[in-house]
Enzyme design. Structure first.
Site, short mmCIF file in Angstrom:
data_model
loop_
_atom_site.label_atom_id
_atom_site.label_comp_id
_atom_site.label_asym_id
_atom_site.label_seq_id
_atom_site.Cartn_x
_atom_site.Cartn_y
_atom_site.Cartn_z
N LYS A 124 23.72 -62.30 -88.12
CA LYS A 124 22.47 -61.51 -88.31
C LYS A 124 21.89 -61.14 -86.94
O LYS A 124 21.54 -59.98 -86.71
CB LYS A 124 21.47 -62.36 -89.07
N ASN A 125 21.81 -62.11 -86.03
CA ASN A 125 21.11 -61.88 -84.77
C ASN A 125 21.93 -61.09 -83.75
O ASN A 125 21.44 -60.79 -82.67
CB ASN A 125 20.64 -63.22 -84.18
N CYS A 177 4.54 -65.84 -87.12
CA CYS A 177 5.28 -66.23 -88.32
C CYS A 177 5.16 -67.75 -88.40
O CYS A 177 4.54 -68.39 -87.56
CB CYS A 177 6.72 -65.75 -88.26
N ARG A 220 4.84 -66.13 -81.46
CA ARG A 220 5.93 -65.20 -81.13
C ARG A 220 5.44 -63.85 -80.61
O ARG A 220 5.69 -62.80 -81.19
CB ARG A 220 6.83 -65.04 -82.35
N ASP A 249 17.65 -72.70 -83.59
CA ASP A 249 17.95 -72.27 -84.96
C ASP A 249 18.76 -73.30 -85.73
O ASP A 249 18.97 -73.13 -86.93
CB ASP A 249 18.72 -70.94 -84.95
N ARG A 289 17.11 -64.00 -96.17
CA ARG A 289 17.01 -63.16 -94.97
C ARG A 289 18.19 -63.42 -94.04
O ARG A 289 18.58 -62.55 -93.28
CB ARG A 289 15.71 -63.47 -94.23
C1 EPZ Z 1 15.53 -64.74 -81.32
O1 EPZ Z 1 14.15 -64.57 -81.59
C2 EPZ Z 1 16.19 -65.00 -82.67
N1 EPZ Z 1 15.98 -63.83 -83.54
C3 EPZ Z 1 15.56 -66.24 -83.31
O2 EPZ Z 1 16.26 -66.48 -84.52
C4 EPZ Z 1 15.80 -67.42 -82.37
O3 EPZ Z 1 15.16 -68.56 -82.92
C5 EPZ Z 1 15.19 -67.11 -81.00
O4 EPZ Z 1 15.75 -65.88 -80.48
C6 EPZ Z 1 15.45 -68.21 -79.98
O5 EPZ Z 1 16.83 -68.41 -79.86
C7 EPZ Z 1 16.76 -62.72 -83.34
O6 EPZ Z 1 17.61 -62.69 -82.47
C8 EPZ Z 1 16.52 -61.57 -84.26
P1 EPZ Z 1 12.58 -65.46 -78.09
P2 EPZ Z 1 13.17 -64.02 -80.41
O7 EPZ Z 1 11.95 -64.20 -77.63
O8 EPZ Z 1 13.93 -63.17 -79.50
C9 EPZ Z 1 8.34 -66.82 -76.44
C10 EPZ Z 1 16.47 -67.02 -86.79
O9 EPZ Z 1 16.20 -68.07 -87.36
N2 EPZ Z 1 8.13 -65.40 -76.09
O10 EPZ Z 1 13.86 -65.90 -77.45
O11 EPZ Z 1 11.96 -63.51 -81.07
C11 EPZ Z 1 8.45 -67.06 -77.94
O12 EPZ Z 1 7.16 -67.20 -78.51
C12 EPZ Z 1 15.51 -66.46 -85.76
O13 EPZ Z 1 17.52 -66.35 -86.94
C13 EPZ Z 1 6.93 -65.02 -75.48
O14 EPZ Z 1 6.05 -65.84 -75.25
O15 EPZ Z 1 12.82 -65.38 -79.66
C14 EPZ Z 1 9.25 -68.33 -78.02
O16 EPZ Z 1 8.39 -69.44 -77.83
C15 EPZ Z 1 14.21 -67.27 -85.71
N3 EPZ Z 1 6.75 -63.72 -75.18
C16 EPZ Z 1 10.22 -68.21 -76.81
O17 EPZ Z 1 9.63 -67.23 -75.95
C17 EPZ Z 1 7.70 -62.75 -75.42
O18 EPZ Z 1 7.48 -61.57 -75.10
C18 EPZ Z 1 11.61 -67.74 -77.19
O19 EPZ Z 1 11.48 -66.61 -78.02
C19 EPZ Z 1 8.91 -63.16 -76.05
C20 EPZ Z 1 9.10 -64.49 -76.36
#
Ligand code: EPZ
Length: 423
Positions: free
Chosen positions: A22-23, A117, A122, A306, A398
């Site tokens: 998915k990702n 969420c 996020r 994850d 999802r």
């Molecule tokens: C991706 O989400 C994945 N989703 C998530 O999978 C996964 O848990 C996550 O990466 C971490 O590996 C997809 O790829 C579609 P991040 P993403 O930006 O990119 C903070 C699942 O279960 N952050 O790497 O949204 C954020 O709050 C899903 O399949 C900021 O503060 O995660 C988090 O604490 C859930 N500001 C950390 O960074 C930003 O602009 C990592 O988030 C961006 C992120």
């Protein structure tokens, strides 16, 4: 609304084919907005989130066709809109991945700010800051991000304060359309990022260093539509490995990439699993009773956030106490209260969860709250004594393709039912 009912206590035995990731599919579908043409994707998982992304692309004018199982074509010859509505974005945060490609191709984009969420606030501040580095103008109005780059984007150095997977992907796609060279520092190294870079390079881009924390993109090159197969889902793979571990079962998982989940494999071996692997398959045998292990989630190649909930489910029946530290999201313990309803002995304090292993979980009515929390409740239900009713399984749909069918095929007593409330 559906629920999934599991009669626990059965040892899983058999073979499961892993679906596409998915990702990886989500950013790849967004990348079709970068240039006109007909893209062909294979090994696309049949998931709600993929449907949502296809709806979003179609809303913008793309022609999306599901050809047969796993094959999807996206024709982006004509793009009429560059907006992602609140109703769409609130159902799937990954919609924000259209920002980078639309800025690169059209010089503008208007997407609803994704809300928080269950697992955390996020924000996408790092995405927006990166676009501003490349010369885009970002205005937040009425819950929408209005991004524009009337004079186009210009390559720059972008430093991510935090490792962000979709932030790295969004900036990589924007940088492909920027004049000059962009350097992403502290970039995410996930296999899904590398897959996107491979797709963009196949389209004609020039990206070096994907998979490391420093990615260099020489932008402004002519791009063309491509055919590409989506890489296997490492989280689905890990989830079925957890199912084998908790039931003392034996599963062969095919069409997977063991290389992408070494941290998970090592922890499952520490728990007492035996694992053999090839290039695109692995076999996992679970122990009579798992041993406790300590886990800290961190960006790739560390233990993936994850897989935290699914690993916790296994550790609830270990012969000792485990300490889990969730370092990526601030609220990814919604599954703890539900596992406790099944008799788990877990103390959650801040980033840490102390999991005292119990002999046996007992079936109960439990509520899914987010995608991976639902998976952990399914894993727990497979080993619990009696019946477990996992409700609100739309979370599960999802990210998992026909999970109950795949589990039934290897011996689980599991069925999907309409959820008429108090049943
Ligand atoms: C991706 O989400 C994945 N989703 C998530 O999978 C996964 O848990 C996550 O990466 C971490 O590996 C997809 O790829 C579609 P991040 P993403 O930006 O990119 C903070 C699942 O279960 N952050 O790497 O949204 C954020 O709050 C899903 O399949 C900021 O503060 O995660 C988090 O604490 C859930 N500001 C950390 O960074 C930003 O602009 C990592 O988030 C961006 C992120």
């Amino acid at each position: 609304m559906d629920k999934i009912v599991i009669e626990g206590g059965r040892r899983l035995e058999g073979e499961i084919r892993i679906a596409g990731a998915k990702n990886a599919a989500l950013p790849a579908l967004a990348a079709t907005l970068l240039c006109p043409g007909k893209f062909v994707f294979s090994n696309v998982p049949d998931l709600k989130d993929i449907e949502t992304m296809c709806k979003l692309l179609a809303e913008m004018g793309a022609v999306v066709k599901k050809e047969s199982s796993g094959i999807l074509t996206v024709d982006t010859e004509r793009l009429e809109h560059c907006e992602a509505s609140y109703d769409l974005v609130r159902t799937m945060r990954a919609s924000c991945l259209v920002l980078g490609p639309l800025l690169a191709r059209l010089g503008k984009s208007r997407i609803s700010l994704p809300g928080g969420c269950a697992i955390g606030e996020r924000p996408i501040n790092l995405h927006l800051k990166g676009f501003q580095n490349l010369g885009a103008h970002i205005a937040l109005e009425e819950g929408y991000v209005n991004a524009s780059a009337p004079d186009g984007l210009a390559g720059q150095k972008v430093y991510f304060d935090l490792v962000t997977v979709t932030g790295t992907e969004n900036l990589m796609m924007a940088a492909v359309g920027a004049k000059g060279t962009t350097i992403l520092e502290n970039a995410a190294r996930e296999p899904e990022v590398t897959f996107l870079a491979d797709m963009l390079n196949k389209m004609g881009a020039d990206i070096q260093g994907a998979g490391t924390d420093r990615v260099v993109i020489n932008g402004g090159r002519t791009l063309k539509a491509v055919e590409i197969a989506v890489i296997p889902d490492r989280v689905e793979t890990g989830t079925f490995m957890a199912a084998a571990a908790i039931t003392g079962g034996h599963l062969k998982l095919t069409g997977c990439t063991p290389l992408h989940l070494e941290a998970v494999t090592l922890k499952l071996i520490e728990m007492g699993c035996t694992i053999n692997e090839g290039n695109d398959w692995l076999e996992v045998s679970g122990p009579k009773r798992p041993h406790p292990v300590d886990i800290e989630t961190d960006p790739y190649p560390s233990f993936p956030t994850d897989m935290q909930a699914q690993a916790m489910a296994v550790l609830t029946v270990a012969d000792g106490t485990s300490v889990i530290t969730e370092s990526v999201f601030e609220n990814r313990y919604m599954h703890v209260a539900e596992l406790r309803r099944m008799g788990a002995n877990i103390l959650h304090k801040g980033k840490n969860a102390f999991v005292g292993g119990v002999e046996k979980l007992s079936g109960a009515q439990v509520m899914a709250t987010d995608l991976r929390a639902s998976a952990s409740l399914i894993v727990a239900g497979l080993a619990a004594k009696g019946k477990t009713h996992v409700r609100r399984v739309y979370h599960l749909d999802r990210g998992y393709e026909k999970i109950e069918e795949k589990l039934k095929k290897v011996g689980a007593s599991i069925a999907r039912r309409a959820d008429r409330g108090g049943e």
